[in-house]
Motif scaffolding. Structure first.
Motif, PDB file in Angstrom:
ATOM      1  N   GLN A 258       0.649  -1.125   0.017  1.00  0.00           N
ATOM      2  CA  GLN A 258       0.078   0.030  -0.088  1.00  0.00           C
ATOM      3  C   GLN A 258       0.896   1.322  -0.070  1.00  0.00           C
ATOM      4  OE1 GLN A 258      -3.766  -0.357   2.159  1.00  0.00           O
ATOM      5  NE2 GLN A 258      -3.033  -2.095   3.026  1.00  0.00           N
ATOM      6  N   SER A 259       2.238   1.086  -0.180  1.00  0.00           N
ATOM      7  CA  SER A 259       2.960   2.558  -0.449  1.00  0.00           C
ATOM      8  C   SER A 259       3.920   2.196  -1.831  1.00  0.00           C
ATOM      9  CB  SER A 259       3.603   2.411   0.948  1.00  0.00           C
ATOM     10  OG  SER A 259       4.985   1.632   0.639  1.00  0.00           O
TER      11      SER A 259
ATOM     12  N   SER B  36      -7.166  -8.180  -1.764  1.00  0.00           N
ATOM     13  CA  SER B  36      -6.621  -7.207  -3.060  1.00  0.00           C
ATOM     14  C   SER B  36      -6.695  -5.813  -2.531  1.00  0.00           C
ATOM     15  CB  SER B  36      -7.584  -7.475  -4.261  1.00  0.00           C
ATOM     16  OG  SER B  36      -8.816  -7.012  -3.751  1.00  0.00           O
ATOM     17  N   VAL B  37      -5.894  -5.088  -3.432  1.00  0.00           N
ATOM     18  CA  VAL B  37      -5.516  -3.561  -3.185  1.00  0.00           C
ATOM     19  C   VAL B  37      -5.313  -3.070  -4.352  1.00  0.00           C
ATOM     20  CG1 VAL B  37      -5.012  -3.764  -0.809  1.00  0.00           C
ATOM     21  CG2 VAL B  37      -2.988  -3.804  -2.658  1.00  0.00           C
ATOM     22  N   PRO B  38      -5.403  -1.667  -4.621  1.00  0.00           N
ATOM     23  CA  PRO B  38      -5.302  -0.908  -5.846  1.00  0.00           C
ATOM     24  C   PRO B  38      -3.673  -0.694  -5.685  1.00  0.00           C
ATOM     25  CG  PRO B  38      -6.946   0.244  -4.698  1.00  0.00           C
ATOM     26  CD  PRO B  38      -6.500  -0.757  -3.615  1.00  0.00           C
TER      27      PRO B  38
ATOM     28  N   ALA C  65      -0.644   3.464  -9.564  1.00  0.00           N
ATOM     29  CA  ALA C  65      -1.709   3.365 -10.494  1.00  0.00           C
ATOM     30  C   ALA C  65      -3.151   2.810  -9.937  1.00  0.00           C
ATOM     31  CB  ALA C  65      -1.618   2.575 -11.892  1.00  0.00           C
ATOM     32  N   PRO C  66      -3.605   3.473  -9.074  1.00  0.00           N
ATOM     33  CA  PRO C  66      -4.900   3.128  -8.087  1.00  0.00           C
ATOM     34  C   PRO C  66      -6.049   2.817  -9.028  1.00  0.00           C
ATOM     35  CG  PRO C  66      -4.510   5.357  -7.634  1.00  0.00           C
ATOM     36  CD  PRO C  66      -3.278   4.825  -8.261  1.00  0.00           C
ATOM     37  N   LYS C  67      -6.284   3.532 -10.264  1.00  0.00           N
ATOM     38  CA  LYS C  67      -7.397   3.418 -11.070  1.00  0.00           C
ATOM     39  C   LYS C  67      -7.195   2.364 -12.178  1.00  0.00           C
ATOM     40  CE  LYS C  67      -8.937   8.252 -10.385  1.00  0.00           C
ATOM     41  NZ  LYS C  67      -9.238   9.362 -11.123  1.00  0.00           N
ATOM     42  N   ASN C  68      -6.184   2.264 -12.541  1.00  0.00           N
ATOM     43  CA  ASN C  68      -5.747   1.310 -13.528  1.00  0.00           C
ATOM     44  C   ASN C  68      -5.372  -0.307 -13.024  1.00  0.00           C
ATOM     45  OD1 ASN C  68      -4.866   4.126 -14.227  1.00  0.00           O
ATOM     46  ND2 ASN C  68      -5.376   3.169 -16.245  1.00  0.00           N
TER      47      ASN C  68
END
Length: 213
Positions: A99-100, A138-140, A144-147
């Motif tokens: 997450q980083s 699962s995580v973004p 690229a959190p949207k992709n």
């Protein structure tokens, strides 16, 4: 690693295939169709075919580096949803953190890329051998959190040094992660990267297949 540049280079034409397609034929020593893609300003990870037992496997080594191998192929995940592969890692990243951005490194990962007309609309499901993220979570992606959505297929060092066989339903995963029906997929990619943590990683990949069931 910065995932958006990798996605951009994945957009390409592919080919049709039968009910079962072996995308990665590493056991027979066949690397045809796989292309190396590097990230600007990054060191290359090293990918080589090595002998293990009676078969060849693909060995990946990363020393503060980030590059991947891509197999471009167009297919409908509704008709061929099942992705199977095997992999092994020497260990996970001590500084790894899903997450980083500083911890966005993984000993092994497999991408399924879904290109669209414009590259910024491209989506990817990224199956990772996670460092901290619980198996099944699962995580973004941090860059690229949207992709990109990342799925922890394996997690932590408990199975390090062992071959693990995996199976995922790509279509179901995409719908669950993005909340929409996917376009045709455009590529499969693998990557072992440690450019953000600066650590070392070694992984091995077995054959990769796509099939209807």
């Amino acid at each position: 690693m910065k995932a958006i540049p990798l996605i951009i280079v994945l957009i390409a034409a592919g080919s049709a295939f039968a009910a079962i397609t072996t995308v990665g034929r590493f056991s027979t020593g066949d690397m045809s169709g796989w292309e190396e893609k590097t990230l600007r300003g990054k060191k290359k990870s090293v990918y080589t075919l090595v002998r293990e037992g009676e078969h060849n496997v693909l060995k990946a080594e990363s020393h503060g580096s980030a590059s991947g191998l891509i197999y471009r192929i167009k297919f409908d995940s509704r008709q061929n949803p099942i992705l199977r592969w095997s992999w092994k890692v020497s260990g996970t990243m001590k500084k790894g953190d899903e997450q980083s951005r500083a911890g966005d490194d993984y000993p092994a990962r497999v991408y399924v890329v879904f290109p669209r007309t414009f590259f910024w609309q491209t989506r990817a499901v990224n199956y990772i051998w996670a460092n901290r993220l619980a198996k099944g979570a699962s995580v973004p992606n941090a860059f690229a959190p949207k992709n990109i959505r990342m799925v922890a297929v394996e997690s932590g060092p408990a199975n390090a040094g062992r071959w693990v066989a995996e199976e995922r339903n790509i279509h179901e995963d995409y719908v669950k992660l993005f909340g929409e029906e996917p376009p045709r997929a455009g590529a499969i990619a693998i990557m072992t990267d440690t450019d953000n943590t600066g650590e070392d990683a070694v992984a091995w990949y077995g054959d990769i297949t796509l099939s209807a069931k």
